[in-house]
Design an enzyme around this catalytic site. Structure first.
Site, PDB file in Angstrom:
ATOM      1  CB  CYS A 164      -3.126   8.915   0.208  1.00  0.00           C
ATOM      2  SG  CYS A 164      -4.710   8.780   0.997  1.00  0.00           S
ATOM      3  CE  LYS A 203      -3.296   2.906   0.279  1.00  0.00           C
ATOM      4  NZ  LYS A 203      -4.172   3.184  -0.874  1.00  0.00           N
TER       5      LYS A 203
HETATM    6  N1  LIG Z   1      -9.351   9.250   1.741  1.00  0.00           N
HETATM    7  C1  LIG Z   1      -8.927   8.393   0.841  1.00  0.00           C
HETATM    8  O1  LIG Z   1      -9.138   8.572  -0.369  1.00  0.00           O
HETATM    9  C2  LIG Z   1      -8.160   7.188   1.268  1.00  0.00           C
HETATM   10  C3  LIG Z   1      -7.697   7.052   2.588  1.00  0.00           C
HETATM   11  N2  LIG Z   1      -6.976   5.939   2.919  1.00  0.00           N
HETATM   12  C4  LIG Z   1      -6.496   5.743   4.289  1.00  0.00           C
HETATM   13  O2  LIG Z   1      -7.631   5.414   5.103  1.00  0.00           O
HETATM   14  C5  LIG Z   1      -7.470   5.972   6.404  1.00  0.00           C
HETATM   15  C6  LIG Z   1      -8.687   6.823   6.713  1.00  0.00           C
HETATM   16  O3  LIG Z   1      -8.678   7.865   5.794  1.00  0.00           O
HETATM   17  P1  LIG Z   1      -9.982   8.756   5.600  1.00  0.00           P
HETATM   18  O4  LIG Z   1     -11.214   7.926   5.638  1.00  0.00           O
HETATM   19  O5  LIG Z   1      -9.726   9.624   4.428  1.00  0.00           O
HETATM   20  O6  LIG Z   1      -9.926   9.638   6.944  1.00  0.00           O
HETATM   21  P2  LIG Z   1     -11.088  10.584   7.502  1.00  0.00           P
HETATM   22  O7  LIG Z   1     -10.398  11.593   8.329  1.00  0.00           O
HETATM   23  O8  LIG Z   1     -11.983  10.993   6.397  1.00  0.00           O
HETATM   24  O9  LIG Z   1     -11.947   9.616   8.433  1.00  0.00           O
HETATM   25  C7  LIG Z   1     -11.463   9.135   9.644  1.00  0.00           C
HETATM   26  C8  LIG Z   1     -12.675   9.051  10.565  1.00  0.00           C
HETATM   27  O10 LIG Z   1     -12.310   8.345  11.743  1.00  0.00           O
HETATM   28  C9  LIG Z   1     -12.835   9.047  12.854  1.00  0.00           C
HETATM   29  N3  LIG Z   1     -12.057   8.671  14.030  1.00  0.00           N
HETATM   30  C10 LIG Z   1     -10.837   9.112  14.393  1.00  0.00           C
HETATM   31  N4  LIG Z   1     -10.463   8.505  15.550  1.00  0.00           N
HETATM   32  C11 LIG Z   1     -11.471   7.664  15.899  1.00  0.00           C
HETATM   33  C12 LIG Z   1     -11.680   6.762  16.970  1.00  0.00           C
HETATM   34  N5  LIG Z   1     -10.759   6.612  17.906  1.00  0.00           N
HETATM   35  N6  LIG Z   1     -12.835   6.056  17.035  1.00  0.00           N
HETATM   36  C13 LIG Z   1     -13.763   6.220  16.059  1.00  0.00           C
HETATM   37  N7  LIG Z   1     -13.646   7.062  15.016  1.00  0.00           N
HETATM   38  C14 LIG Z   1     -12.489   7.764  14.939  1.00  0.00           C
HETATM   39  C15 LIG Z   1     -12.715  10.491  12.468  1.00  0.00           C
HETATM   40  O11 LIG Z   1     -13.550  11.277  13.278  1.00  0.00           O
HETATM   41  C16 LIG Z   1     -13.161  10.429  11.003  1.00  0.00           C
HETATM   42  O12 LIG Z   1     -14.569  10.499  10.913  1.00  0.00           O
HETATM   43  C17 LIG Z   1      -6.149   6.747   6.372  1.00  0.00           C
HETATM   44  O13 LIG Z   1      -5.135   5.946   6.899  1.00  0.00           O
HETATM   45  C18 LIG Z   1      -5.907   6.983   4.888  1.00  0.00           C
HETATM   46  O14 LIG Z   1      -4.529   7.074   4.584  1.00  0.00           O
HETATM   47  C19 LIG Z   1      -6.686   4.954   2.011  1.00  0.00           C
HETATM   48  C20 LIG Z   1      -7.144   5.066   0.713  1.00  0.00           C
HETATM   49  C21 LIG Z   1      -7.899   6.162   0.260  1.00  0.00           C
HETATM   50  C1  LIG Z   2      -1.571   4.287  -6.335  1.00  0.00           C
HETATM   51  C2  LIG Z   2      -2.780   5.143  -6.476  1.00  0.00           C
HETATM   52  O1  LIG Z   2      -3.308   5.315  -7.564  1.00  0.00           O
HETATM   53  N1  LIG Z   2      -3.250   5.714  -5.339  1.00  0.00           N
HETATM   54  C3  LIG Z   2      -4.454   6.511  -5.395  1.00  0.00           C
HETATM   55  C4  LIG Z   2      -4.283   7.820  -4.606  1.00  0.00           C
HETATM   56  O2  LIG Z   2      -5.447   8.560  -4.850  1.00  0.00           O
HETATM   57  P1  LIG Z   2      -5.595  10.119  -4.397  1.00  0.00           P
HETATM   58  O3  LIG Z   2      -6.975  10.237  -3.832  1.00  0.00           O
HETATM   59  O4  LIG Z   2      -4.466  10.562  -3.587  1.00  0.00           O
HETATM   60  O5  LIG Z   2      -5.631  10.908  -5.790  1.00  0.00           O
HETATM   61  P2  LIG Z   2      -4.488  11.021  -6.903  1.00  0.00           P
HETATM   62  O6  LIG Z   2      -5.155  10.913  -8.223  1.00  0.00           O
HETATM   63  O7  LIG Z   2      -3.354  10.142  -6.611  1.00  0.00           O
HETATM   64  O8  LIG Z   2      -4.041  12.577  -6.763  1.00  0.00           O
HETATM   65  C5  LIG Z   2      -3.238  12.989  -5.685  1.00  0.00           C
HETATM   66  C6  LIG Z   2      -2.733  14.377  -6.053  1.00  0.00           C
HETATM   67  O9  LIG Z   2      -1.809  14.277  -7.138  1.00  0.00           O
HETATM   68  C7  LIG Z   2      -2.188  15.160  -8.186  1.00  0.00           C
HETATM   69  N2  LIG Z   2      -1.883  14.502  -9.464  1.00  0.00           N
HETATM   70  C8  LIG Z   2      -2.415  13.275  -9.738  1.00  0.00           C
HETATM   71  C9  LIG Z   2      -2.098  12.645 -10.926  1.00  0.00           C
HETATM   72  C10 LIG Z   2      -1.230  13.290 -11.849  1.00  0.00           C
HETATM   73  O10 LIG Z   2      -0.937  12.784 -12.938  1.00  0.00           O
HETATM   74  N3  LIG Z   2      -0.721  14.528 -11.531  1.00  0.00           N
HETATM   75  C11 LIG Z   2      -1.025  15.150 -10.343  1.00  0.00           C
HETATM   76  O11 LIG Z   2      -0.550  16.259 -10.090  1.00  0.00           O
HETATM   77  C12 LIG Z   2      -3.676  15.405  -7.997  1.00  0.00           C
HETATM   78  O12 LIG Z   2      -4.029  16.692  -8.491  1.00  0.00           O
HETATM   79  C13 LIG Z   2      -3.820  15.359  -6.480  1.00  0.00           C
HETATM   80  O13 LIG Z   2      -3.550  16.621  -5.904  1.00  0.00           O
HETATM   81  O14 LIG Z   2      -4.134   7.535  -3.213  1.00  0.00           O
HETATM   82  C14 LIG Z   2      -5.255   6.811  -2.647  1.00  0.00           C
HETATM   83  C15 LIG Z   2      -5.023   6.636  -1.167  1.00  0.00           C
HETATM   84  O15 LIG Z   2      -4.219   5.832  -0.773  1.00  0.00           O
HETATM   85  O16 LIG Z   2      -5.714   7.350  -0.449  1.00  0.00           O
HETATM   86  C16 LIG Z   2      -5.349   5.459  -3.339  1.00  0.00           C
HETATM   87  O17 LIG Z   2      -6.396   4.721  -2.739  1.00  0.00           O
HETATM   88  C17 LIG Z   2      -5.590   5.699  -4.810  1.00  0.00           C
HETATM   89  O18 LIG Z   2      -5.666   4.429  -5.474  1.00  0.00           O
END
Ligand SMILES: NC(=O)C1=CN([C@@H]2O[C@H](COP(=O)(O)OP(=O)(O)OC[C@H]3O[C@@H](n4cnc5c(N)ncnc54)[C@H](O)[C@@H]3O)[C@@H](O)[C@H]2O)C=CC1
Ligand SMILES: CC(=O)N[C@@H]1[C@@H](OP(=O)(O)OP(=O)(O)OC[C@H]2O[C@@H](n3ccc(=O)[nH]c3=O)[C@H](O)[C@@H]2O)O[C@H](C(=O)O)[C@@H](O)[C@@H]1O
Length: 474
Positions: free
Chosen positions: A288, A230
């Protein structure tokens, strides 16, 4: 004699009730999809000042996430209506769950010291440990430093429960790979990495994720390999973006069009030739890519295997990539300064319209937005900067407006930071009239406007990677 973990799972039967801790961008769609495939899902959300509101909102069938998330509003309404998805701050209900996933944020407060802020995650894991039952499964979905599941989380869960992981309960890491704007689709269609601390945990976790996958496949491995997968996949993506950004800066310096070069490079096809020149831009934001490189770097540092064999005194390629991507908002500031100089205006006192605050197009997610450092640079230089975003309605200390015309009226410069769909419809003639300037500057950070249209309309144009246009005749 206590039975083995597999026998505990067998005695418990198939997974029916699931808990998801953390109702955020990841936890909410994950919980809603589990609710469609299993009997009951509890969404555990701490009743914090910033996020406690989500509990009632979700229980009333409403989606707290703004931005375009196809299918999510309906799925939340459908599953809550059928009482299959219930949000609560009562963590004791974890004792009713056959499996509990943890989706809590894992930021770095200061990447420089490589110390992540796991305080929220630790609280969530402790809650799970307090109430988990024999024969249950705990899965960390948060993106975490390699080594966290099998060592740090295992220790906390055992401390709180008095049970032994791998004997009394299963423990795994199954990272989320979703992208904001396609959360449901990604969970169902991406292959799912599933890494248990042992085979029984891996197998049980596969029973949990199998039913929600449509076209995605399950990919079993160890918990630590899953953590490296990841963090590395985001690290490599960040590296690819940095490669595009660096090439774009070179193209600007050499007076050529990055997009010609990109098309040329992509034309080379054939066996074993793979390339992905991604897109340069105003910067890399989000929750991320801005942090996962540092999780990977930390994982190498804390691993108790042999130290890494690496060239002496050379900075990690991945951390260098982070520095290049974090430079792009400053480059946007340099382009703006160059444009204002060409239209004989000072940065001090200049009226600047910043279009796009969220880190990604057509979403309200503005975490670690690259627009913020740019905003600060302009403010520090004395510019008067107004921010527009169609999705982000508020940000501490920043006045973000949804009325584009009021943001554009009387400006000296327009800077595009996010490729929101509505910005593709920007009309150069209308902007020129609104700005009231015959030499309004436009800086395109996402390659969404046609340079010649704006140049013909009297704008001073600059764009990332557009070395062929950035010194156009006025
Ligand atoms: N946002 C995204 O697109 C992605 C996020 N991730 C990973 O997933 C994880 C979560 O990310 P998000 O959902 O974006 O974060 P987020 O900040 O949107 O959600 C986290 C939630 O957990 C709650 N929380 C925090 N501490 C808590 C506790 N002790 N008990 C219960 N609830 C609690 C917060 O209040 C919040 O509602 C991170 O590690 C992130 O790196 C992975 C892939 C995609
Ligand atoms: C390997 C991979 O594709 N990881 C994805 C990534 O998604 P994320 O939500 O961070 O969006 P993103 O498309 O990577 O964009 C991140 C940032 O990078 C910028 N960005 C993206 C692509 C590009 O060609 N140029 C660029 O400047 C975007 O504007 C943005 O500001 O990170 C996510 C995560 O881990 O949260 C993951 O789940 C997604 O699959």
């Amino acid at each position: 004699m206590d039975c083995s973990l597999s026998e505990y799972f067998k005695k418990r039967g198939s997974i029916k009730t699931i808990g998801v801790i953390g109702m955020g961008y990841v936890g909410i769609p994950a919980a809603a999809l589990f609710a469609r495939s299993f009997d009951k899902v509890y969404g555990f959300q701490r009743d914090s000042s910033s996020s406690g509101y989500k509990i009632d909102l979700l229980n009333s069938g409403k989606n707290p996430l703004k931005g375009e998330e196809p299918g999510l509003d309906d799925l939340i309404r459908e599953t809550t209506d059928k009482s299959k998805f219930e949000c609560t701050a009562d963590f004791s209900k974890i004792s009713l769950c056959d499996a509990v996933t943890i989706d809590i944020q894992t930021p770095f407060l200061n990447p420089g010291d490589l110390i992540p802020d796991f305080s929220a995650l630790e609280e969530g894991i402790r809650q799970a440990g307090r109430y988990l039952t024999k024969g249950s499964l705990i899965v960390l979905e948060s993106t975490i430093t390699p080594g966290t599941t099998a060592i740090w989380a295992k220790k906390i869960l055992e401390e709180e429960s008095g049970f032994i992981a791998g004997e009394d309960f299963g423990l795994a890491h199954a990272p989320e790979r979703v992208m904001v704007g396609r959360l449901l689709r990604n969970i169902q269609e991406h292959d799912r990495i599933v890494g248990g601390i042992d085979d029984a945990s891996t197998k049980r976790a596969m029973e949990l994720y199998g039913p929600v996958l449509t076209s995605g496949n399950l990919i079993p491995m160890t918990a630590t390999a899953a953590e490296v997968t990841k963090t590395a996949e985001n690290t490599v993506r960040d590296l690819q973006i940095a490669a595009a950004n660096q090439l774009a800066l070179y193209c600007e310096a050499m007076g050529i069009n990055f997009y010609d070069v990109r098309r040329g490079i992509d034309s080379l096809k054939g066996d074993g030739i793979t390339r992905a020149i991604l897109l340069p831009g105003a910067g890399v934001g989000g929750h991320c890519l801005t942090k996962d490189t540092y999780h990977l770097e930390r994982g190498v540092k804390i691993a108790d295997e042999q130290s890494v064999d690496f060239p002496e005194g050379v900075e990690s390629l991945y951390v260098t990539a982070r520095h290049i991507n974090d430079f792009m908002p400053r480059h946007m500031f340099h382009l703006l300064k160059k444009g204002l100089n060409r239209s004989v205006k000072d940065m001090k006192g200049a009226k600047v319209a910043l279009l796009g605050w969220s880190f990604l197009a057509n979403t309200d997610d503005a975490r670690n937005t690259p627009a913020e450092p740019f905003y600060q640079l302009c403010k520090d230089a004395g510019a008067e900067i107004r921010v527009h975003d169609p999705w982000v309605t508020g940000w501490p200390g920043i006045d973000i407006r949804q009325d584009l015309e009021s943001v554009l009226s009387g400006v000296d410069a327009v800077v595009v930071f996010t490729a929101h769909r509505m910005y593709y419809q920007l009309d150069s003639e209308k902007i020129r009239k609104l700005s009231g300037s015959n030499s309004c500057v436009i800086v395109d950070g996402r390659n969404i406007i046609d340079p010649d249209t704006y140049i013909r309309n009297g704008f001073v144009y600059l764009g990332i990677g557009r070395g062929d246009k950035n010194s156009h005749p006025l």
